[in-house]
Design a protein around this motif. Structure first.
Motif, PDB file in Angstrom:
ATOM      1  N   SER A 104     -13.224 -10.668   6.807  1.00 30.59           N
ATOM      2  CA  SER A 104     -14.464 -10.896   7.629  1.00 30.59           C
ATOM      3  C   SER A 104     -14.569 -11.541   8.567  1.00 30.59           C
ATOM      4  O   SER A 104     -13.804 -12.874   8.506  1.00 30.59           O
ATOM      5  N   GLY A 105     -15.250 -11.501   9.503  1.00 32.69           N
ATOM      6  CA  GLY A 105     -15.331 -12.483  10.566  1.00 32.69           C
ATOM      7  C   GLY A 105     -16.725 -13.566  10.333  1.00 32.69           C
ATOM      8  O   GLY A 105     -17.086 -13.412   9.171  1.00 32.69           O
ATOM      9  N   PRO A 106     -16.930 -14.500  11.196  1.00 36.72           N
ATOM     10  CA  PRO A 106     -17.764 -15.249  10.694  1.00 36.72           C
ATOM     11  C   PRO A 106     -19.452 -15.019  10.601  1.00 36.72           C
ATOM     12  O   PRO A 106     -20.095 -15.692   9.920  1.00 36.72           O
ATOM     13  N   ASP A 107     -19.668 -13.900  11.098  1.00 30.69           N
ATOM     14  CA  ASP A 107     -20.938 -13.150  11.007  1.00 30.69           C
ATOM     15  C   ASP A 107     -21.221 -12.265  10.022  1.00 30.69           C
ATOM     16  O   ASP A 107     -22.346 -11.747   9.789  1.00 30.69           O
ATOM     17  N   THR A 108     -20.221 -11.866   9.203  1.00 31.72           N
ATOM     18  CA  THR A 108     -20.380 -11.150   8.069  1.00 31.72           C
ATOM     19  C   THR A 108     -20.324 -11.461   6.575  1.00 31.72           C
ATOM     20  O   THR A 108     -19.761 -10.999   5.852  1.00 31.72           O
ATOM     21  N   LEU A 109     -20.106 -12.966   6.649  1.00 33.55           N
ATOM     22  CA  LEU A 109     -19.297 -13.628   5.345  1.00 33.55           C
ATOM     23  C   LEU A 109     -20.362 -13.262   4.098  1.00 33.55           C
ATOM     24  O   LEU A 109     -20.077 -13.055   3.055  1.00 33.55           O
ATOM     25  N   GLU A 110     -21.706 -13.221   4.435  1.00 29.25           N
ATOM     26  CA  GLU A 110     -22.623 -12.986   3.213  1.00 29.25           C
ATOM     27  C   GLU A 110     -22.352 -11.603   2.922  1.00 29.25           C
ATOM     28  O   GLU A 110     -22.455 -11.564   1.294  1.00 29.25           O
ATOM     29  N   ARG A 111     -22.225 -10.601   3.448  1.00 29.61           N
ATOM     30  CA  ARG A 111     -22.188  -9.160   3.268  1.00 29.61           C
ATOM     31  C   ARG A 111     -20.781  -9.105   2.581  1.00 29.61           C
ATOM     32  O   ARG A 111     -20.610  -8.515   1.340  1.00 29.61           O
ATOM     33  N   ALA A 112     -19.742  -9.872   2.997  1.00 27.30           N
ATOM     34  CA  ALA A 112     -18.350  -9.867   2.366  1.00 27.30           C
ATOM     35  C   ALA A 112     -18.349 -10.481   0.990  1.00 27.30           C
ATOM     36  O   ALA A 112     -17.332 -10.146   0.228  1.00 27.30           O
ATOM     37  N   ARG A 113     -19.315 -11.136   0.629  1.00 26.31           N
ATOM     38  CA  ARG A 113     -19.370 -11.802  -0.673  1.00 26.31           C
ATOM     39  C   ARG A 113     -19.481 -10.933  -1.807  1.00 26.31           C
ATOM     40  O   ARG A 113     -19.141 -11.225  -3.196  1.00 26.31           O
ATOM     41  N   ALA A 114     -19.997  -9.776  -1.437  1.00 23.56           N
ATOM     42  CA  ALA A 114     -20.005  -8.605  -2.424  1.00 23.56           C
ATOM     43  C   ALA A 114     -18.598  -8.180  -2.968  1.00 23.56           C
ATOM     44  O   ALA A 114     -18.681  -7.418  -4.028  1.00 23.56           O
ATOM     45  N   CYS A 115     -17.665  -8.257  -2.413  1.00 20.61           N
ATOM     46  CA  CYS A 115     -16.301  -8.172  -2.803  1.00 20.61           C
ATOM     47  C   CYS A 115     -15.778  -9.019  -3.914  1.00 20.61           C
ATOM     48  O   CYS A 115     -16.008 -10.136  -3.967  1.00 20.61           O
ATOM     49  N   ARG A 116     -15.503  -8.339  -5.039  1.00 18.36           N
ATOM     50  CA  ARG A 116     -14.965  -9.262  -6.193  1.00 18.36           C
ATOM     51  C   ARG A 116     -13.439  -9.233  -5.978  1.00 18.36           C
ATOM     52  O   ARG A 116     -12.952 -10.116  -7.101  1.00 18.36           O
ATOM     53  N   GLY A 117     -12.680  -8.956  -5.225  1.00 19.04           N
ATOM     54  CA  GLY A 117     -11.363  -9.127  -5.246  1.00 19.04           C
ATOM     55  C   GLY A 117     -11.065 -10.397  -4.200  1.00 19.04           C
ATOM     56  O   GLY A 117     -12.025 -11.191  -3.828  1.00 19.04           O
ATOM     57  N   GLU A 118      -9.922 -10.403  -3.386  1.00 12.97           N
ATOM     58  CA  GLU A 118      -9.596 -11.460  -2.591  1.00 12.97           C
ATOM     59  C   GLU A 118     -10.427 -11.381  -1.180  1.00 12.97           C
ATOM     60  O   GLU A 118     -10.514 -10.297  -0.744  1.00 12.97           O
ATOM     61  N   ARG A 119     -10.825 -12.616  -0.899  1.00  8.30           N
ATOM     62  CA  ARG A 119     -11.624 -12.423   0.344  1.00  8.30           C
ATOM     63  C   ARG A 119     -11.033 -13.570   1.509  1.00  8.30           C
ATOM     64  O   ARG A 119     -10.545 -14.606   1.095  1.00  8.30           O
ATOM     65  N   VAL A 120     -10.934 -12.939   2.807  1.00  4.89           N
ATOM     66  CA  VAL A 120     -10.318 -13.694   3.785  1.00  4.89           C
ATOM     67  C   VAL A 120     -11.353 -13.706   4.957  1.00  4.89           C
ATOM     68  O   VAL A 120     -12.006 -12.768   5.155  1.00  4.89           O
ATOM     69  N   ALA A 121     -11.380 -15.037   5.497  1.00  5.46           N
ATOM     70  CA  ALA A 121     -12.269 -15.053   6.629  1.00  5.46           C
ATOM     71  C   ALA A 121     -11.593 -15.442   7.929  1.00  5.46           C
ATOM     72  O   ALA A 121     -10.557 -16.390   7.824  1.00  5.46           O
TER      73      ALA A 121
END
Length: 250
Positions: A104-121
């Motif tokens: 995810s980029g900085p503007d989509t972090l809240e949306r990205a939190r729905a992923c239950r796997g690894e998250r990279v920003a």
């Protein structure tokens, strides 16, 4: 490029073998004034490091789905090619809750939190800079990627017939992507040495093709412009001249 190339990663390897020093992606952000030029060798190095991060640190496997929530940006191009290298499906703008991991980029972090796997920003700051403080629940790409290896080898061969890209309801295998990119390159009139200026977003096949895949397939290069609408007509003319642009896609 070689007729035997059947994945985007193959196209990049062929470009590297042909002329590693030539420019491949020149990126402008007309909201910030940023300009970054990456040669084939530099982009390939970023791709190798990112693919090692994917396969090693993030434990991504062939067939995994990665929700890619990034705009048209040089680092987005890196992630697209790294996914191809590791056999991971890049789901551009995809649903993080249905993905194995998310970038995810900085503007989509809240949306990205729905992923239950690894998250990279990604901070998407000039020169690939890091966040002042990593977002909670995310790895900071700019912190993690520099220590990765400069050469990448997948644990298993990548299947050109497997899903490689999903965007706007279109899903393509690696082989289908390469075939479409070659056809688009011919339609745009691209040939080795061409310079294509693209102001299209990365949220459609047309934008991804013009902004990366078609130039790569043709042995050409791309001047990728984000926020091009903020540039005056005169400044755009000056850029086309200074960057030796031969084809535009806006």
């Amino acid at each position: 490029m070689n007729a035997s190339d059947r994945t985007p990663a193959d196209l990049l390897r062929s470009a590297l073998a042909a002329d590693p020093s030539r420019p491949l992606v020149t990126f402008y952000d007309d909201a910030t004034g940023e300009r970054v030029e990456l040669s084939v060798a530099t982009l390939a190095n970023w791709v190798a490091k990112t693919a090692n991060l994917l396969q090693g640190e993030l434990a991504a496997e062939p067939g995994d789905r990665l929700a890619l929530l990034l705009p048209a940006h040089w680092q987005s191009a890196v992630w697209l090619l790294a996914c191809s290298s590791a056999g991971v499906t890049a789901d551009v703008g995809g649903d993080p809750s249905a993905a194995d991991l998310v970038v995810s980029g900085p503007d989509t972090l809240e949306r990205a939190r729905a992923c239950r796997g690894e998250r990279v920003a990604l901070a998407l700051r000039p020169l690939g800079g890091r966040f002042p403080k990593a977002p909670e629940g995310f790895s900071d790409y700019a912190v993690e990627v520099p220590s990765q290896g400069d050469r990448f080898a997948p644990y298993a061969p990548v299947d050109p017939g497997a899903a490689a890209l999903s965007v706007g309801g279109l899903e393509l295998s690696g082989a289908e992507l390469v075939e479409r990119a070659r056809a688009d390159a011919a339609e745009l009139g691209l040939s080795p040495g061409s310079r294509l200026l693209s102001g299209r977003g990365y949220d459609s096949w047309e934008g991804l093709s013009a902004g990366l895949f078609a130039p790569l397939a043709a042995g050409a290069s791309v001047v990728l412009c984000r926020h091009l609408d903020q540039l005056s007509p005169k400044s755009l003319e000056q850029r086309i001249e200074s960057e030796r642009v031969t084809v535009t896609a806006r």
